[in-house]
Write a protein that holds these residues in place. Structure first.
Motif, PDB file in Angstrom:
ATOM      1  N   SER A   4       7.700  -3.456  -3.229  1.00  0.00           N
ATOM      2  CA  SER A   4       7.798  -3.274  -4.681  1.00  0.00           C
ATOM      3  C   SER A   4       8.148  -1.819  -4.967  1.00  0.00           C
ATOM      4  CB  SER A   4       6.457  -3.604  -5.346  1.00  0.00           C
ATOM      5  OG  SER A   4       6.103  -4.941  -5.058  1.00  0.00           O
ATOM      6  N   LEU A   5       8.782  -1.573  -6.153  1.00  0.00           N
ATOM      7  CA  LEU A   5       9.167  -0.230  -6.578  1.00  0.00           C
ATOM      8  C   LEU A   5       7.926   0.500  -7.079  1.00  0.00           C
ATOM      9  CD1 LEU A   5      12.004   1.108  -6.636  1.00  0.00           C
ATOM     10  CD2 LEU A   5      12.030   0.679  -9.089  1.00  0.00           C
ATOM     11  N   VAL A   6       7.688   1.743  -6.578  1.00  0.00           N
ATOM     12  CA  VAL A   6       6.539   2.565  -6.983  1.00  0.00           C
ATOM     13  C   VAL A   6       7.086   3.845  -7.609  1.00  0.00           C
ATOM     14  CG1 VAL A   6       4.519   3.834  -6.224  1.00  0.00           C
ATOM     15  CG2 VAL A   6       5.072   1.633  -5.185  1.00  0.00           C
ATOM     16  N   CYS A   7       6.728   4.115  -8.946  1.00  0.00           N
ATOM     17  CA  CYS A   7       7.241   5.276  -9.675  1.00  0.00           C
ATOM     18  C   CYS A   7       6.123   6.255 -10.002  1.00  0.00           C
ATOM     19  CB  CYS A   7       7.933   4.837 -10.971  1.00  0.00           C
ATOM     20  SG  CYS A   7       9.378   3.790 -10.683  1.00  0.00           S
ATOM     21  N   ASN A   8       6.498   7.523 -10.048  1.00  0.00           N
ATOM     22  CA  ASN A   8       5.572   8.578 -10.452  1.00  0.00           C
ATOM     23  C   ASN A   8       6.380   9.774 -10.890  1.00  0.00           C
ATOM     24  OD1 ASN A   8       3.184   9.880 -10.986  1.00  0.00           O
ATOM     25  ND2 ASN A   8       2.275   9.416  -8.982  1.00  0.00           N
ATOM     26  N   ALA A   9       5.759  10.817 -11.431  1.00  0.00           N
ATOM     27  CA  ALA A   9       6.468  11.978 -11.972  1.00  0.00           C
ATOM     28  C   ALA A   9       5.938  13.249 -11.336  1.00  0.00           C
ATOM     29  CB  ALA A   9       6.296  12.055 -13.479  1.00  0.00           C
ATOM     30  N   THR A  10       6.767  14.314 -11.374  1.00  0.00           N
ATOM     31  CA  THR A  10       6.301  15.648 -10.996  1.00  0.00           C
ATOM     32  C   THR A  10       5.537  16.251 -12.172  1.00  0.00           C
ATOM     33  OG1 THR A  10       8.449  16.502 -11.678  1.00  0.00           O
ATOM     34  CG2 THR A  10       8.141  16.102  -9.319  1.00  0.00           C
ATOM     35  N   PHE A  11       4.656  17.193 -11.881  1.00  0.00           N
ATOM     36  CA  PHE A  11       3.841  17.814 -12.929  1.00  0.00           C
ATOM     37  C   PHE A  11       4.637  18.918 -13.621  1.00  0.00           C
ATOM     38  CE2 PHE A  11       0.535  15.628 -10.791  1.00  0.00           C
ATOM     39  CZ  PHE A  11      -0.463  15.446 -11.732  1.00  0.00           C
ATOM     40  N   PRO A  12       4.388  19.161 -14.964  1.00  0.00           N
ATOM     41  CA  PRO A  12       5.060  20.267 -15.659  1.00  0.00           C
ATOM     42  C   PRO A  12       4.444  21.607 -15.258  1.00  0.00           C
ATOM     43  CG  PRO A  12       3.495  19.206 -17.124  1.00  0.00           C
ATOM     44  CD  PRO A  12       3.516  18.382 -15.855  1.00  0.00           C
ATOM     45  N   ASN A  46       0.827  -1.231   0.000  1.00  0.00           N
ATOM     46  CA  ASN A  46       0.000   0.000   0.000  1.00  0.00           C
ATOM     47  C   ASN A  46       0.849   1.264   0.000  1.00  0.00           C
ATOM     48  OD1 ASN A  46      -2.360  -1.524   0.028  1.00  0.00           O
ATOM     49  ND2 ASN A  46      -2.380  -1.590   2.274  1.00  0.00           N
ATOM     50  N   ILE A  47       1.893   1.283  -0.873  1.00  0.00           N
ATOM     51  CA  ILE A  47       2.701   2.491  -1.012  1.00  0.00           C
ATOM     52  C   ILE A  47       2.073   3.364  -2.100  1.00  0.00           C
ATOM     53  CG2 ILE A  47       4.999   3.413  -1.560  1.00  0.00           C
ATOM     54  CD1 ILE A  47       6.082   0.603  -0.758  1.00  0.00           C
ATOM     55  N   THR A  48       1.944   4.663  -1.838  1.00  0.00           N
ATOM     56  CA  THR A  48       1.490   5.617  -2.840  1.00  0.00           C
ATOM     57  C   THR A  48       2.458   6.767  -2.921  1.00  0.00           C
ATOM     58  OG1 THR A  48       0.143   6.841  -1.264  1.00  0.00           O
ATOM     59  CG2 THR A  48      -0.950   5.069  -2.456  1.00  0.00           C
ATOM     60  N   ALA A  49       2.668   7.314  -4.162  1.00  0.00           N
ATOM     61  CA  ALA A  49       3.541   8.473  -4.382  1.00  0.00           C
ATOM     62  C   ALA A  49       2.766   9.463  -5.238  1.00  0.00           C
ATOM     63  CB  ALA A  49       4.832   8.054  -5.072  1.00  0.00           C
ATOM     64  N   VAL A  50       2.520  10.659  -4.707  1.00  0.00           N
ATOM     65  CA  VAL A  50       1.729  11.688  -5.387  1.00  0.00           C
ATOM     66  C   VAL A  50       2.593  12.916  -5.556  1.00  0.00           C
ATOM     67  CG1 VAL A  50      -0.328  13.114  -5.303  1.00  0.00           C
ATOM     68  CG2 VAL A  50      -0.400  10.780  -4.409  1.00  0.00           C
ATOM     69  N   GLY A  51       2.695  13.434  -6.817  1.00  0.00           N
ATOM     70  CA  GLY A  51       3.588  14.533  -7.104  1.00  0.00           C
ATOM     71  C   GLY A  51       2.899  15.859  -7.272  1.00  0.00           C
ATOM     72  N   THR A  52       3.692  16.948  -7.104  1.00  0.00           N
ATOM     73  CA  THR A  52       3.329  18.293  -7.536  1.00  0.00           C
ATOM     74  C   THR A  52       4.387  18.696  -8.557  1.00  0.00           C
ATOM     75  OG1 THR A  52       4.639  19.468  -5.872  1.00  0.00           O
ATOM     76  CG2 THR A  52       2.422  18.748  -5.220  1.00  0.00           C
ATOM     77  N   THR A  53       4.485  19.986  -8.877  1.00  0.00           N
ATOM     78  CA  THR A  53       5.524  20.400  -9.843  1.00  0.00           C
ATOM     79  C   THR A  53       6.905  20.292  -9.231  1.00  0.00           C
ATOM     80  OG1 THR A  53       5.203  22.684  -9.160  1.00  0.00           O
ATOM     81  CG2 THR A  53       3.996  21.943 -11.095  1.00  0.00           C
ATOM     82  N   THR A  54       7.067  20.376  -7.884  1.00  0.00           N
ATOM     83  CA  THR A  54       8.411  20.392  -7.259  1.00  0.00           C
ATOM     84  C   THR A  54       8.523  19.435  -6.093  1.00  0.00           C
ATOM     85  OG1 THR A  54       7.743  22.202  -5.820  1.00  0.00           O
ATOM     86  CG2 THR A  54       8.780  22.800  -7.915  1.00  0.00           C
ATOM     87  N   SER A  55       7.545  18.520  -5.831  1.00  0.00           N
ATOM     88  CA  SER A  55       7.641  17.618  -4.683  1.00  0.00           C
ATOM     89  C   SER A  55       6.941  16.311  -4.991  1.00  0.00           C
ATOM     90  CB  SER A  55       7.023  18.256  -3.435  1.00  0.00           C
ATOM     91  OG  SER A  55       5.644  18.382  -3.599  1.00  0.00           O
ATOM     92  N   LEU A  56       7.296  15.254  -4.114  1.00  0.00           N
ATOM     93  CA  LEU A  56       6.645  13.956  -4.206  1.00  0.00           C
ATOM     94  C   LEU A  56       6.281  13.538  -2.787  1.00  0.00           C
ATOM     95  CD1 LEU A  56       6.101  12.036  -6.638  1.00  0.00           C
ATOM     96  CD2 LEU A  56       8.004  10.637  -5.826  1.00  0.00           C
ATOM     97  N   SER A  57       4.980  13.238  -2.545  1.00  0.00           N
ATOM     98  CA  SER A  57       4.486  12.843  -1.219  1.00  0.00           C
ATOM     99  C   SER A  57       4.279  11.346  -1.223  1.00  0.00           C
ATOM    100  CB  SER A  57       3.148  13.557  -0.920  1.00  0.00           C
ATOM    101  OG  SER A  57       2.636  13.135   0.318  1.00  0.00           O
ATOM    102  N   VAL A  58       4.990  10.626  -0.299  1.00  0.00           N
ATOM    103  CA  VAL A  58       4.967   9.156  -0.220  1.00  0.00           C
ATOM    104  C   VAL A  58       4.181   8.778   1.032  1.00  0.00           C
ATOM    105  CG1 VAL A  58       6.349   7.057  -0.157  1.00  0.00           C
ATOM    106  CG2 VAL A  58       7.218   9.089  -1.345  1.00  0.00           C
ATOM    107  N   SER A  59       3.238   7.777   0.939  1.00  0.00           N
ATOM    108  CA  SER A  59       2.488   7.292   2.105  1.00  0.00           C
ATOM    109  C   SER A  59       2.308   5.807   1.991  1.00  0.00           C
ATOM    110  CB  SER A  59       1.124   7.987   2.195  1.00  0.00           C
ATOM    111  OG  SER A  59       0.346   7.698   1.062  1.00  0.00           O
ATOM    112  N   TRP A  60       2.112   5.111   3.139  1.00  0.00           N
ATOM    113  CA  TRP A  60       1.982   3.655   3.174  1.00  0.00           C
ATOM    114  C   TRP A  60       1.171   3.237   4.392  1.00  0.00           C
ATOM    115  CZ3 TRP A  60       6.237   6.542   4.045  1.00  0.00           C
ATOM    116  CH2 TRP A  60       6.771   6.532   5.356  1.00  0.00           C
TER     117      TRP A  60
END
Length: 1738
Positions: free
Chosen positions: A576-584, A502-516
């Motif tokens: 498991s590896l969880v990937c995401n991107a920052t927003f443009p 239950n890992i989640t990664a949520v991005g903004t334009t300059t940050s990534l918030s990880v929760s589990w």
């Protein structure tokens, strides 16, 4: 008085006539004389003497004595009436009276008591009219004229009023006619009155309320209804009505509840009966519960109402039912399986026919009532069942209450257990083979962990959480159903070890918030690792309770990957590896570069902090999305006039998009040219083709209405409605989209003219048709005319006209014409055509229409042929029409008519078509009626209801004749029905009857039939005498059957349970003998009339009298009761009751009882009293034996409530009289062994022993005596009071103390008493006879009381005195008001009291007292002083007893009197002169003060009596006040007057005008103006305006007139008027211009007279203008022919009214074109342009 005499022998010249009572004589030449002006009823001596020819010598006189006729008595009135007498009263007449002659109905009586002017006439007949006259008489035979009045005696009381019948709503009464005259009977009952003019003595009162007591009275009335005799009254009650809506409201096993609706009328009880049982309910609420019934048993229940007394019972209302069966007993279960249940029970009390067994909606009926057990099969396992057993009786629906028990069937065993495993959870599921459960219990355990747990559920799955990972657990599942259960076989399963998830990664334009989510079990910490493109970017360690972290400072639009490592001790577990991107980042704002109808070109700025190779742009429009690397875009192929939403976003890695930048822009719309596709008389329709692309809205412009209509984009046409018919209109269309629009060219068209109204034929003759139609509506001002067409088979013609009527003449008679009218308007457009078809001229009227024959079903008529052509004759009768085409026959017989029916018959000639009738010739008649038959009668006692049948047809009415030869009776009834009623007939008579049918003048009579009326029943049976062996009964002769022939009475009588016996009588009474004693007999009587018809029976019942009781003995039982005993009477009956009455010694009844046994106790008697007791045997109401009587005394009562109250020398003893009889009381008094005895009578309640010693104790005892008995009371002791002390004497007083003393009491030893001294607030005890009362308030009264206190603490009467301390003197003495003759003083009083008074003394300057007064308040007004003088005032405070304080003194002057006759005279606008008269009691040192206010403020002081005041404001109300000043400056009353200065003059101006008004203005003058008066002439209007107004408009004036105004300023009584100012109103414009005719060189015009200009001076200014010329013309006409003009030329023509002073009205215009000369070509466009320009100018 007329006197005559015989001529004496010889000659005489004249006669001298003299009469006593006057000194003058009359000389007459005739031998008679009429003496006038004598007193009525007077005695006169008349002397006549003949006088010789010498006129001197008299012959011997002749004398006669006569009385004048008495005058008529005055004011003859009635003063009283009885049944046999009338009293009259009158006023003595003028003149002499010796006696009065009273006469009545042939009887005369002389009254010689001339001082009495009243008389009572006795011995008259009741209810009879009498004419009574009274005349005065003198000298026996000389009687005056009668004075007469008429009256009638009061009727006598009716006799023997009895009841003869009762129903629920009626009561019948009968009575005997009273003596004397009777014309009516007045019957009254409970506030209702009815007058019966049937003087037969019987009446039935209808419409009464059931069950209600009624007091009925009957009074006779004679001569007139208001002359009623005294009432004869009886009371009864109506039978109660039947109760309504009797229903059952409840059932139990032993009771039934019923309810009903209260019947109409009164109810006091209800009688409820069931199966032989009766109960009386005195509760008049309409409900009852019958208890004590047997369960399951049928019952018949009746309810009847009773009123007034229980024996007055109405008819029963019955219903039937049955009781509810009882509940079965001891219902129990006897066996259970998974699919069945067995039960058992005990039979209930009462009846049972079936058992009803129910379970869960299923029911089964068992009629085996000997079996009380049952097995219910086919049930579902594990299911709850509620099982009821109820008994049913009589019918299956009558079911008793259920006896219920509940249970479950046994559940099935669960199986096939399976498990889903987790690291901390086990999810368990299973299968139930069949049935239901209450719940499952799942048990889990682990022996090594010493762990057990359980879960309850209703599902077939459950979860166990929080288990240890990697452990084995044992599991069982148990099914429960109620108290039953079944357990599965045991199974075992293990948990799985847990990993992080239950890992989640949520991005903004300059940050990534990880929760589990935290893992279960023990964890020491978590490590969070962040990388990008295989490179470590950051990592962090967090504790085992943290569930999130944020990585900041990242690059926009870049991919980042996260992994979590769980650490617990030496172990780690990788997620498991969880990937995401920052927003443009978003692009910059959008800028539009250019727009066309199909494209938009726009650009934007690049996003910040991003490399261009990392992103591109996504452009989204309304319909498409485009991707580009460039920061500009050309959006082409767009729709014209459309809005486009343009959005641009930056698209980065993973397709992530930035926030958007947006804009909205339009393409330009296209131009659209409209067309006019249709028109009507009130609309034109504009259509157009929708352009390519879009349009948001259209703007449609219409002229000359100057209408702009906004339309939505979906519209492709528009109809302009509500336009004027027959006018030209132009339109222009504009397309609009967003901020852009495009307009079309102007398009012109016209509306159709309105059609005329329907054509109406006003009249037709043989040669003409006059028509009329309604003006084509809403065409005022339009150019139009009417095209008329009329067509026949021979011709067709057209006519043009502007009128709305036309008479088509010279037409052919009897010919049909088609006529049409069409409106022709602008551009030659024609309206719809209005038609009327086949209008034909009329034929003539037929002549000499007459009847030639009549039968019951036909009428024959004849007539003469009319002049002119005829094709048919139309014969009509009563809605029927027949056409006769035999024009050579002028007669007709109308067959098939209805007998006895009125018919209106008309004949008319018709030509060309049958509807074209000539005028009708009409006559009316009836057919003969049929003969009535089948006469039948419904017989009543006073009525015959007759019916018959008319074989067929109708009648106008029937006349039914009825007669009886013996009664010499005939009567008839007229009716339109086939029934009639004859009422008020004699009962028991035979009547002959015929029925005649009438129809118009025809009739037909039936055969005669005969029928008899039913005899009436006799009157109510009255038992006039009873004995113990017989009943004498009588009844009244039936109403209206007196002297009826062949009448007998049939009497039947029967004892209860005995045989019926019969007898007859020709009389209305009989004696029934040889009867049993005390027995009830029911007797009926009916009348037998002619033809053996019998009346209804009358019934009554009565008991014979019972025998009396034997051996009656009465003996005393106590002071308040007696014992009574006796033996049964002979022939005793079971229903006998005994009436025991007890009487006191005065014969008054004090106790009654009604019993069935042979002894009783008489309670609640008075002690010591002799009583008589009577006993009567009672068989029933009205049936009682003779009385047996005995006597006895009660025991007397002892005395109580003795009181002894002493004085100083006596003791007053009082007591309460004992109840019952007492002969005397003995009172014994003793003190210290000394005895006094005194006897008093039995009414005495007190006695006084005197001569006793003060302050000594005495004892009293009372002995009661009654007959031979005595009773001693208890001993009561008390003491005498001590003597009072001597009077109090006050020795001294101060403001705070009083010292006083008193004398010792008499006849008492000093050691037997002391003194109690009481003051206002305290009480003191002392042995001394003096006291000092100190520390008191000033001026206060003190009530001082001294009493002697003796033995038993008794106090003597007090000796008292009231004394005051001295008051303080007054302070602050001053005046509050001074007048010319009075001074008002006020002061303060220290420690003031309400009881204080004040002595006020006044002295003048010479110290002489001029006034004194005493007041109760702290102020005083001293009057009657001299004005303007000095006085001394002294005030002294007094207490209530006159105690004085020190005095206080002050001095004051009184005011001088005011001046009189103050007058003010206005001199001009700024000055006023004042003068006045000298004051009363004037002194030389007086001065005057004059104060001016309102128009200026001044004060002047002077000695003279006149002054002129100047410098005042113009037009202002000034107030002048003058006062007189005395020597010390005090002023008298001010006298004021008011006077106005004159106002200034104002000159107005007229600043504006219209055709109905002028406006007047002015400038406000100096000073004041209260109001303005504005005068207008010649209207003679005066307008009053307030002072704030500076202008006024005169409205509603006549146009074109000259008006003059005068403005007047007004202040008070003065005014000033301006000079006259003149101006004029504008004239009214003329009406619209009409073009009457046009030629090539002229145009003839006409306009309406300028309205409301009658009497005004005006003319018209005409102007006509073309492009070549312009000219003016003046005229007073309303018509003008403009010439010479140019052909085919447009002219603008205007007319203006020119009025007074050259003022002009508004101009009226029209544009017209002269006719075009033949061969001349005129360009259309210039003409249209000229017309349009003219229209715009207009």
């Amino acid at each position: 008085m007329f006197v005559s005499w015989t001529k004496p022998v010889g000659n005489s010249s004249f006669y001298k006539v003299q009469w006593k009572g006057t000194s003058f004589s009359v000389n007459v030449s005739e031998m008679f004389y009429n003496i006038t002006n004598l007193t009525a009823g007077g005695q006169y001596e008349i002397t006549v003497t003949a006088v010789a020819g010498d006129n001197y010598t008299e012959g011997q006189s002749a004398t006669v004595t006569k009385y004048t006729k008495p005058a008529v008595v005055k004011n003859l009135t009635f003063t009283g009436f009885t049944t046999t007498s009338v009293s009259v009263n009158w006023t003595k007449p003028d003149g002499g009276v010796d006696w009065y002659i009273i006469q009545w109905n042939g009887t005369q009586q002389v009254s010689n008591r001339t001082n009495e002017t009243f008389f009572t006439i006795p011995g008259l007949t009741p209810g009879t009219q009498y004419i009574i006259s009274v005349a005065a008489a003198v000298n026996q035979s000389n009687v005056g004229d009668n004075s007469s009045i008429s009256t009638f005696t009061k009727p006598a009381v009716v006799k023997n009023l009895i009841f003869t019948g009762f129903t629920t709503t009626s009561v019948s009464v009968n009575w005997t006619k009273p003596d004397g005259g009777v014309d009516w009977y007045i019957i009254q009952w409970n506030g209702t009155q009815q007058v019966s003019n049937r003087t037969n003595e019987t009446f039935t009162i209808q419409g009464l309320t059931p069950g209600t007591p009624y007091n009925i009275s009957v009074a006779a009335a004679a001569v007139q209804q208001s002359n009623a005799g005294d009432n004869s009254s009886i009371s009864t009650f109506t039978k109660p009505a039947v109760v309504k809506n009797l229903i059952f409201t409840g059932f139990t096993t032993t009771s039934v509840s019923i309810n009903w609706t209260k019947p109409d009328g009164g109810v006091d009880w209800y009688i409820i009966q069931w199966n032989g049982t009766q109960q009386v309910s005195s509760r008049t609420n309409e409900t009852f519960t019958i208890p004590g019934l047997t369960p399951g048993t049928p019952y018949i229940i009746t309810v009847a109402a009773a009123a007034v007394q229980q024996s007055n019972v109405g008819d029963n209302s019955p219903i039937s039912t049955f009781t509810k069966p009882a509940v079965v007993k001891n219902l129990i279960f006897t066996g259970f399986t998974t699919t069945s249940v067995s039960i058992n029970w005990t039979k209930p009390d009462g009846g049972v026919d079936w058992y009803i067994i129910q379970w869960n909606g299923t029911q089964q009926v068992s009629n085996r009532t000997n079996e009380t057990f049952f097995t219910i099969p086919g049930l579902t396992p594990g299911t709850p069942y509620s099982i009821t057993v109820a008994a049913a009786a009589v019918q299956q629906s009558n079911v008793g209450d259920n006896s219920s028990i509940s249970t479950f069937t046994r559940p099935e065993k669960p199986g096939t257990i399976s498990v889903t495993q987790g690291t901390n959870t086990l999810s368990i599921s299973w299968i139930l083979p069949r049935g239901n459960i209450s719940y499952y219990q799942v048990n889990i355990s682990n022996e090594n962990l010493v762990f057990t747990n359980s879960s309850q559920t209703v599902a077939t799955t459950t979860n166990f959480t929080y288990l240890k990972p990697g452990r084995f657990y044992n599991i069982t599942v148990t099914a429960f159903a109620g108290n039953f259960w079944n357990t599965s076989d045991q199974v075992s399963f293990a948990t799985v070890p847990e990993a992080v998830s239950n890992i989640t990664a949520v991005g903004t334009t300059t940050s990534l918030s990880v929760s589990w989510t935290l893992v279960t079990g023990k964890v020491s910490s978590y490590s969070v690792v962040l990388n990008s493109a295989g490179q470590l970017v950051n990592s962090t360690d967090v504790n085992n309770q943290t569930t999130n972290t944020v990585f900041g400072g990242l690059t926009p639009g870049v991919i980042y990957c996260v992994q979590l490592i769980t650490k617990s001790g030496p172990y780690e577990n990788y997620s498991s590896l969880v990937c995401n991107a920052t927003f443009p980042n978003p692009p910059g704002s959008i800028t539009v570069q250019s727009q066309t109808v199909n494209s938009i070109n726009f650009t934007w700025a690049l996003p910040q902090n991003m490399s261009q190779k990392q992103y591109n742009f996504s452009i989204t429009t309304t319909n498409n999305t485009f991707v580009t690397k460039d920061n500009w875009f050309l959006l082409g192929n767009l729709t014209s006039g459309s809005p486009y939403n343009i959005s641009v976003v930056t698209v980065g890695v993973m397709g992530y998009k930035s926030t958007s930048v947006t804009t909205v822009n339009y393409t330009k719309p296209e131009t659209v040219q409209p067309t006019i596709s249709g028109h009507s008389n009130s609309s034109i329709t504009v259509t157009w083709t929708k352009p390519k692309g879009n349009v948001e809205s259209y703007s449609l412009y219409l002229t000359p209405n100057t209408t702009i209509q906004s339309l939505n984009s979906l519209t492709a046409s528009y109809q302009f409605a509500n336009l004027s018919a027959g006018r030209a209109y132009s339109v222009m269309l504009t397309t609009i989209s967003g901020p852009f629009n495009a307009s079309s060219e102007l398009v012109t068209y016209a509306t159709i003219p309105n059609p005329p109204g329907p054509i109406e034929i006003l009249s037709k003759t043989t040669s003409s048709i006059e028509t009329q139609w309604t003006e084509a509506p809403l065409m005022t001002g339009a150019k139009f005319y009417y095209l008329l067409t009329y067509t026949s088979s021979q011709q067709s013609n057209n006519i043009n006209t502007t009128n709305t009527s036309w008479n088509f003449s010279s037409l052919s008679s009897g010919t049909s014409y088609n006529i049409s009218v069409t409106t022709v308007g602008e551009l030659g457009f024609q309206s719809e055509t209005v038609h009327i078809y086949m209008v034909t001229t009329k034929p003539a009227v037929v002549k000499n229409l007459t009847f030639t024959g009549f039968t019951t079903t036909s009428v024959s008529v004849n007539w003469t042929k009319p002049n002119g052509g005829v094709d048919w004759y139309i014969i009509q009768w009563n809605g029927t029409q027949q056409v006769s085409n035999r024009t050579n026959e002028t007669f007709f017989t109308i067959p098939g008519l209805t007998p006895g029916t009125p018919y209106n018959i008309s004949v008319a000639a018709a030509a060309v078509q049958q509807s074209n009738e000539g005028d009708k010739s009409s006559i009316s008649t009836f057919t003969r009626p049929e003969k009535p038959g089948n006469i039948s009668v419904t017989q009543g006692t006073n009525t015959l209801s007759i019916s018959w049948i008319l074989p067929r047809g109708n009648i106008s009415y029937y006349q039914v004749n009825i007669s009886n030869e013996n009664l010499v009776f005939t009567n008839s009834s007229r009716t339109v029905a086939t029934t009639t009623n004859f009422t008020y007939l004699k009962p028991g008579r035979l009547y002959n009857i015929t029925v005649t049918a009438f129809a118009g003048n025809f009739w037909s009579t039936s055969d005669q039939v005969s029928f008899a009326t039913v005899p009436k029943p006799p009157g109510s049976i009255i038992f006039s005498r009873q004995s113990n062996s017989s009943l004498q009964l009588q009844w009244a002769t039936p109403d209206e059957m007196s002297r009826a022939p062949d009448i007998i009475y049939s009497i039947a009588y029967q004892a209860v349970g005995g045989p019926s016996q019969n007898t007859t009588s020709t009389q209305n009474n009989t004696l029934l003998s040889l009867l049993d004693s005390g027995t009830n007999y029911t007797v009926t009587v009916k009348t037998i009339g002619p033809g053996n018809l019998s009346s209804t029976v009358v019934q009554n019942s009565s008991f014979t009298l019972p025998n009396p009781v034997r051996n009656l003995i009465v003996s005393p039982e106590s002071t308040t009761s007696l014992n009574v005993n006796w033996l049964n009477p002979l022939g005793v009956k079971s229903y006998y009751r005994y009436l025991v009455d007890t009487y006191n010694d005065t014969g008054g009844l004090i106790y009654s009882t009604n019993i069935t046994n042979n002894s009783t106790t008489v309670p609640n008697l008075n002690p010591g009293t002799n009583y008589s007791v009577t006993v009567r045997t009672k068989a029933a109401e009205g049936s009682e034996s003779t009385v047996e009587k005995a006597f006895s005394y009660t025991i007397p009562e002892a005395v109580s409530n003795i009181t002894a109250v002493g004085t100083t020398t006596s003791l007053s003893v009082s007591w309460t009289l004992v109840t019952g009889k007492v002969s005397s009381y003995s009172v014994v008094l003793n003190s210290a062994g000394q005895l006094v005895n005194r006897t008093v009578n039995n009414q005495t309640t007190n006695t006084v022993f005197g001569g006793l010693t003060p302050g000594v104790i005495y004892c009293v005892q009372l002995i009661t005596k009654s007959g031979p008995y005595e009773s001693n009371s208890s001993l009561v002791c008390n003491a005498t009071f001590p003597n009072p002390p001597g009077s109090i004497t006050v020795k001294s007083q101060t403001v705070n103390s009083i010292n006083f003393t008193w004398a010792l009491p008499q006849n008492m030893r000093h050691n037997q008493y002391n003194f109690s001294v009481t003051t206002t607030n305290n009480t003191f005890v002392t042995k001394d006879n003096w006291f000092l009362l100190g520390n008191l308030p000033s001026g206060s009264p003190y009530n001082i009381s001294v009493v002697t206190v003796g033995v038993m603490g008794y106090k003597s009467t007090s000796v008292t005195t009231v004394n005051y301390t001295r008051p303080f003197p007054v302070s602050n003495l001053t005046q509050t008001e001074i007048t010319t003759n009075a001074v008002t003083l006020v002061w303060k009083q220290q420690e003031s009291k309400l009881s204080y008074s004040y002595w006020v003394q006044v002295t003048n300057e010479s110290n002489v007292i001029v006034n004194e007064l005493n007041v109760k308040i702290t102020n005083a007004t001293i009057i009657n002083l001299r004005s303007g003088s000095n006085f001394n005032f002294t005030v002294t405070t007094l207490t209530a007893d006159g105690t004085q304080a020190d005095p206080g003194t002050v001095s004051y002057f009184t005011r001088p009197y005011n001046i009189t006759e103050l007058k003010a005279e206005t001199i001009n606008t700024t000055a006023i002169n004042l003068n006045w008269m000298k004051t009363a009691e004037y002194k030389d040192d007086y001065k005057y003060r004059v104060a001016t206010s309102g128009c200026a403020y001044k004060n002047d002081t002077l000695r003279q009596k006149t002054i002129q005041i100047s410098g005042l404001n113009p037009g202002t109300n000034c107030t002048f006040c003058v006062s007189v000043m005395a020597a010390n400056g005090i002023e008298g009353q001010t006298v004021c007057t008011s006077q106005y200065t004159k106002p200034e003059t104002v000159q107005p101006t007229i600043s504006g005008h219209s055709n109905s008004s002028i406006t007047v203005k002015w400038t406000k003058p100096k000073g004041n103006v209260e109001r303005y008066s504005l005068y207008l002439t010649p209207n003679t209007t005066i307008q009053s305006l307030n002072s704030l107004t500076a202008s006024y408009q005169f409205a509603n004036l006549s146009a074109g007139r000259a008006y003059s105004v005068v403005l007047t300023t007004i202040s008070g009584p003065f005014n000033a008027s301006s000079e006259l100012v003149t101006n004029a109103t504008l004239p009214n414009p003329p009406g619209p211009i009409k073009i009457l005719s046009k030629t090539t060189s002229s145009t003839e015009t006409q306009w309406t007279e300028a309205p409301l200009m009658t009497g005004a001076k005006f003319y018209y200014l005409l102007t006509y203008t073309s492009s070549q010329q312009s000219k003016n013309i003046t005229t007073t006409n309303t018509r003008w022919n403009f010439s010479p003009l140019s052909s085919g030329t447009s002219y603008n023509i205007s007319v203006t009214t020119v009025g007074e002073l050259g003022f002009q009205s508004e101009t009226v215009r029209i544009t017209t074109i002269t006719s075009v000369a033949v061969g001349v070509s005129v360009p259309v466009f210039p003409i249209l342009f000229s017309v349009l320009i003219g229209f715009i100018i207009y």
